[in-house]
Design an enzyme around this catalytic site. Structure first.
Site, PDB file in Angstrom:
ATOM      1  N   ASP A 151      29.284 119.188  65.394  1.00 49.90           N
ATOM      2  CA  ASP A 151      28.091 118.494  64.932  1.00 49.90           C
ATOM      3  C   ASP A 151      27.019 119.572  64.742  1.00 49.90           C
ATOM      4  O   ASP A 151      27.089 120.639  65.344  1.00 49.90           O
ATOM      5  CB  ASP A 151      27.641 117.451  65.963  1.00 49.90           C
ATOM      6  CG  ASP A 151      26.637 116.477  65.360  1.00 49.90           C
ATOM      7  OD1 ASP A 151      26.283 115.518  66.031  1.00 49.90           O
ATOM      8  OD2 ASP A 151      26.203 116.720  64.212  1.00 49.90           O
TER       9      ASP A 151
ATOM     10  N   GLY B 272      23.192 108.168  61.363  1.00 51.08           N
ATOM     11  CA  GLY B 272      22.128 107.199  61.598  1.00 51.08           C
ATOM     12  C   GLY B 272      22.595 105.889  62.178  1.00 51.08           C
ATOM     13  O   GLY B 272      21.855 104.909  62.210  1.00 51.08           O
TER      14      GLY B 272
ATOM     15  N   ASP C  33      34.199 109.683  66.453  1.00 47.85           N
ATOM     16  CA  ASP C  33      34.085 110.461  67.698  1.00 47.85           C
ATOM     17  C   ASP C  33      33.154 109.717  68.649  1.00 47.85           C
ATOM     18  O   ASP C  33      32.220 109.028  68.180  1.00 47.85           O
ATOM     19  CB  ASP C  33      33.493 111.850  67.419  1.00 47.85           C
ATOM     20  CG  ASP C  33      31.965 111.828  67.471  1.00 47.85           C
ATOM     21  OD1 ASP C  33      31.343 111.489  66.443  1.00 47.85           O
ATOM     22  OD2 ASP C  33      31.393 112.104  68.558  1.00 47.85           O
TER      23      ASP C  33
ATOM     24  N   CYS D 113      50.541 100.361  79.225  1.00 48.49           N
ATOM     25  CA  CYS D 113      50.294 101.756  78.822  1.00 48.49           C
ATOM     26  C   CYS D 113      51.394 102.644  79.381  1.00 48.49           C
ATOM     27  O   CYS D 113      51.801 102.483  80.532  1.00 48.49           O
ATOM     28  CB  CYS D 113      48.931 102.214  79.362  1.00 48.49           C
ATOM     29  SG  CYS D 113      48.510 103.910  78.894  1.00 48.49           S
TER      30      CYS D 113
ATOM     31  N   CYS E 186      51.132 106.042  79.482  1.00 51.50           N
ATOM     32  CA  CYS E 186      50.582 107.389  79.638  1.00 51.50           C
ATOM     33  C   CYS E 186      50.951 107.957  81.004  1.00 51.50           C
ATOM     34  O   CYS E 186      51.394 107.243  81.914  1.00 51.50           O
ATOM     35  CB  CYS E 186      49.061 107.375  79.460  1.00 51.50           C
ATOM     36  SG  CYS E 186      48.112 106.958  80.924  1.00 51.50           S
TER      37      CYS E 186
ATOM     38  N   CYS F 197      49.396 106.088  83.941  1.00 47.28           N
ATOM     39  CA  CYS F 197      49.939 104.744  84.204  1.00 47.28           C
ATOM     40  C   CYS F 197      51.390 104.763  84.656  1.00 47.28           C
ATOM     41  O   CYS F 197      51.847 103.827  85.318  1.00 47.28           O
ATOM     42  CB  CYS F 197      49.768 103.866  82.961  1.00 47.28           C
ATOM     43  SG  CYS F 197      48.020 103.576  82.616  1.00 47.28           S
TER      44      CYS F 197
ATOM     45  N   HIS G 154      43.821 108.738  80.785  1.00 46.56           N
ATOM     46  CA  HIS G 154      44.201 107.392  80.323  1.00 46.56           C
ATOM     47  C   HIS G 154      43.269 106.880  79.213  1.00 46.56           C
ATOM     48  O   HIS G 154      43.733 106.350  78.195  1.00 46.56           O
ATOM     49  CB  HIS G 154      44.189 106.388  81.485  1.00 46.56           C
ATOM     50  CG  HIS G 154      44.248 104.979  80.992  1.00 46.56           C
ATOM     51  ND1 HIS G 154      45.415 104.353  80.582  1.00 46.56           N
ATOM     52  CD2 HIS G 154      43.250 104.084  80.756  1.00 46.56           C
ATOM     53  CE1 HIS G 154      45.152 103.141  80.136  1.00 46.56           C
ATOM     54  NE2 HIS G 154      43.835 102.947  80.223  1.00 46.56           N
TER      55      HIS G 154
HETATM   56  O1  LIG Z   1      23.115 110.767  62.134  1.00 46.61           O
HETATM   57  C1  LIG Z   1      23.724 111.610  62.841  1.00 46.61           C
HETATM   58  N1  LIG Z   1      23.729 112.918  62.451  1.00 46.61           N
HETATM   59  C2  LIG Z   1      24.333 113.845  63.198  1.00 46.61           C
HETATM   60  N2  LIG Z   1      24.998 113.543  64.378  1.00 46.61           N
HETATM   61  C3  LIG Z   1      24.991 112.273  64.843  1.00 46.61           C
HETATM   62  C4  LIG Z   1      25.592 111.979  66.074  1.00 46.61           C
HETATM   63  C5  LIG Z   1      25.543 110.667  66.547  1.00 46.61           C
HETATM   64  N3  LIG Z   1      25.966 110.091  67.734  1.00 46.61           N
HETATM   65  C6  LIG Z   1      25.588 108.798  67.637  1.00 46.61           C
HETATM   66  N4  LIG Z   1      25.758 107.885  68.614  1.00 46.61           N
HETATM   67  C7  LIG Z   1      26.249 108.287  69.906  1.00 46.61           C
HETATM   68  C8  LIG Z   1      26.194 107.053  70.775  1.00 46.61           C
HETATM   69  N5  LIG Z   1      26.776 107.365  72.064  1.00 46.61           N
HETATM   70  C9  LIG Z   1      27.447 106.157  72.567  1.00 46.61           C
HETATM   71  C10 LIG Z   1      28.049 106.400  73.929  1.00 46.61           C
HETATM   72  C11 LIG Z   1      27.018 106.921  74.915  1.00 46.61           C
HETATM   73  C12 LIG Z   1      26.287 108.133  74.360  1.00 46.61           C
HETATM   74  C13 LIG Z   1      25.723 107.868  72.972  1.00 46.61           C
HETATM   75  N6  LIG Z   1      24.989 108.488  66.480  1.00 46.61           N
HETATM   76  C14 LIG Z   1      24.933 109.649  65.784  1.00 46.61           C
HETATM   77  C15 LIG Z   1      24.348 109.936  64.550  1.00 46.61           C
HETATM   78  C16 LIG Z   1      24.366 111.253  64.087  1.00 46.61           C
HETATM   79 ZN   LIG Z   2      47.472 104.771  80.723  1.00 48.69          ZN
END
Ligand SMILES: O=c1nc[nH]c2cc3[nH]c(NCCN4CCCCC4)nc3cc12
Ligand SMILES: [Zn+2]
Length: 374
Positions: free
Chosen positions: A94, A218, A268, A306, A308, A311, A337
Site C-alpha cells: 500500500d 475509500g 486484503d 476445517c 487445517c 483443527c 486457522h
Molecule cells: O482508499 C484507500 N487508499 C489506500 N489504502 C487504503 C487502505 C484501506 N483500508 C481500509 N479499511 C481497513 C479497515 N480495517 C478493517 C479491520 C480493522 C482495521 C481497519 N480502507 C482503505 C482504503 C484505502
Molecule cells: Zn481450521
C-alpha cells in the site's frame, strides 16, 4: 513486458463474479483472492512456510510502516522485501496515504503531498507521490499502489470532488516517478466516496492513464455494508474487464463474497490476523470466541468442517488455555486457522464461479455462518 498481467478466465453466469489469474514476477495466483496482511514485513506470528502451507501466494506490506521502521534503505540493502523477509511469493505494498490518514494526527494535505507527525515519535514528516514511489521501488514489491487520499466517511460532495481531482493529479505524478517502464506493477486507486458521479470522474481519469490494475479505495472506512455494496455495483463496471480490481481493506467473510459477486478480484484485511490475537476465530458456523469459559472443557476442534493444521491437531480447550495464559502458540494456532479459513473461502468462491453457482453458494454460506440471522 508488463510485470503484472491479468487473464480473465470466465464470468459466473449467476452473478457478476469473475474467475481470473494474476501473474507477477514472483508467480501467479487465481482470483478472487484474499491477501494476508504483513504490515511490518511479517504476517504476524506466521513463518513464510506456514503461509505457503495455508495456500497464500500473495501478501501485503505497508510503505508507511517500513519507511519508518526499519527504513526502506535497509530493506533495499538486504536485496528488497522478498529477500529481507524470506518470502518468494508476490508482494503488494500500500502507498502510505491511508496509513498517514488513519494513524497520524496533525496532518496537512497540500498539493505537493501530506505533512504529518510520525505516529511513533511525533517527529514531523512529509510524504509525496514521488516519495511513496521511491520507497516502494526501494522495497521492490511486485504490485505498488499510487499515492492517494482516502477521505473519511462521510465526506461532503464538495470535499470529495476536490480530493478526487487531487488524487488524479497525484496518480499522474506517480506514473512519472515510477522507476519502471510501462507502469509495471503500479495500480491506480479509484476514489469518490459514495458519489456515483465522482466515482465515474475518478475512474475516467485513472483508466485513461492505463494502469495495469485498479484498486477501489475509500471504502471499508466505516460506511454501512449496503453503501459499500452499492458503490461496488456502480464502480466495478467502470473498470477495464481485462485488468484486476482490488478492494482495499476488506474484509469479513460476507464482504469478501459480496465483493466477488460485484466483480472484485483481490481483497486484503487485517481482520483475520487481528481478531486471532484476541482469541476470536472465524468458523463455518460463525465466530467462535475461543477464550470464553464455555470452551474450557470443549475437546472438539475450532471448526469441525476445517481440515487445517490447527483443527486437525488441537482442541478448543487447549487453544483457550494457551490464549488465557498468553502462550504464544495460542495466537499462532488461531492466526493459522483464520487465514486458512479465508483462503479456503476464496477457493470455494472460485469453484462456485467455475460452476456458475456463486449466488447459491452465498445463500448457503450466509445461512450457515449466521449472516442472514436478524
Ligand atoms: O482508499 C484507500 N487508499 C489506500 N489504502 C487504503 C487502505 C484501506 N483500508 C481500509 N479499511 C481497513 C479497515 N480495517 C478493517 C479491520 C480493522 C482495521 C481497519 N480502507 C482503505 C482504503 C484505502
Ligand atoms: Zn481450521
Amino acid at each position: 513486458m508488463t510485470a503484472v498481467s491479468y487473464e480473465l478466465i470466465k464470468t459466473c453466469k449467476q452473478t457478476g463474479a469473475r474467475l481470473g489469474r494474476v501473474t507477477t514476477p514472483h508467480g501467479s495466483f487465481e482470483t478472487p483472492v484474499f491477501m494476508p496482511v504483513g504490515t511490518l514485513a511479517t504476517v504476524k506470528t506466521m513463518a513464510p512456510e506456514e503461509l505457503k502451507d495455508i495456500g497464500a501466494n500473495i501478501i501485503l506490506s505497508n510503505t508507511y510502516h517500513l519507511w519508518l521502521r526499519p527504513g526502506e534503505d535497509i530493506v533495499e540493502e538486504a536485496g528488497g522485501l522478498h529477500q529481507f523477509m524470506n518470502w518468494d511469493g508476490s508482494i503488494l505494498t500500500d502507498s502510505g496515504g491511508f496509513q498517514v490518514f488513519s494513524l497520524s494526527d496533525m496532518r496537512e494535505i497540500k498539493e505537493e503531498g501530506v505533512h504529518f507527525r510520525n505516529h511513533i515519535n511525533g517527529e514531523k514528516l512529509f510524504l509525496s507521490p514521488e516519495g511513496a514511489m521511491q520507497i516502494q521501488n526501494s522495497l521492490g514489491s511486485d504490485i505498488m499502489m499510487a499515492f492517494d487520499e482516502c477521505p473519511p466517511y462521510p465526506a461532503s460532495h464538495e470535499y470529495m470532488k476536490s480530493s478526487v481531482e487531487r488524487t488524479s493529479r497525484w496518480a499522474e505524478r506517480c506514473l512519472e516517478a515510477h522507476q519502471k517502464p510501462d507502469q509495471q506493477g503500479l495500480f491506480g486507486i479509484i476514489q469518490g466516496g459514495e458519489y456515483e458521479d465522482l466515482r465515474k470522474q475518478s475512474a475516467r481519469d485513472l483508466v485513461s492513464m492505463d494502469f495495469p490494475g485498479y484498486a477501489i479505495g475509500g471504502l471499508s472506512v466505516g460506511e454501512p455494508k449496503d453503501v459499500m455494496n452499492r458503490v461496488l455495483e456502480f464502480t466495478s463496471p467502470l473498470l477495464p474487464q481485462n485488468k484486476p480490481r482490488y478492494l482495499m481493506g476488506v474484509g469479513s467473510p460476507d464482504s469478501l463474497v459480496d465483493g466477488a459477486i460485484r466483480g472484485v478480484d483481490m481483497f486484503d484485511c487485517v481482520l483475520p490476523t487481528r481478531i486471532a490475537r484476541n482469541g476470536t476465530c472465524m468458523t463455518s458456523n460463525g465466530r467462535v470466541v475461543v477464550r470464553n469459559a464455555k470452551f474450557a472443557r470443549d475437546f472438539t476442534p475450532l471448526d469441525e468442517n476445517c481440515d487445517c493444521y490447527t483443527c486437525r491437531n488441537y482442541t478448543k480447550a487447549y487453544i483457550r488455555h494457551l490464549i488465557k495464559t498468553n502462550e504464544t502458540l495460542g495466537i499462532r494456532l488461531t492466526t493459522y486457522h483464520n487465514l486458512y479459513f479465508l483462503v479456503k473461502l476464496m477457493e470455494n468462491v472460485r469453484e462456485a464461479i467455475k460452476e456458475d453457482r456463486l449466488g447459491d453458494f452465498r445463500d448457503q454460506f450466509f445461512d450457515q455462518y449466521g449472516f442472514n440471522k436478524p
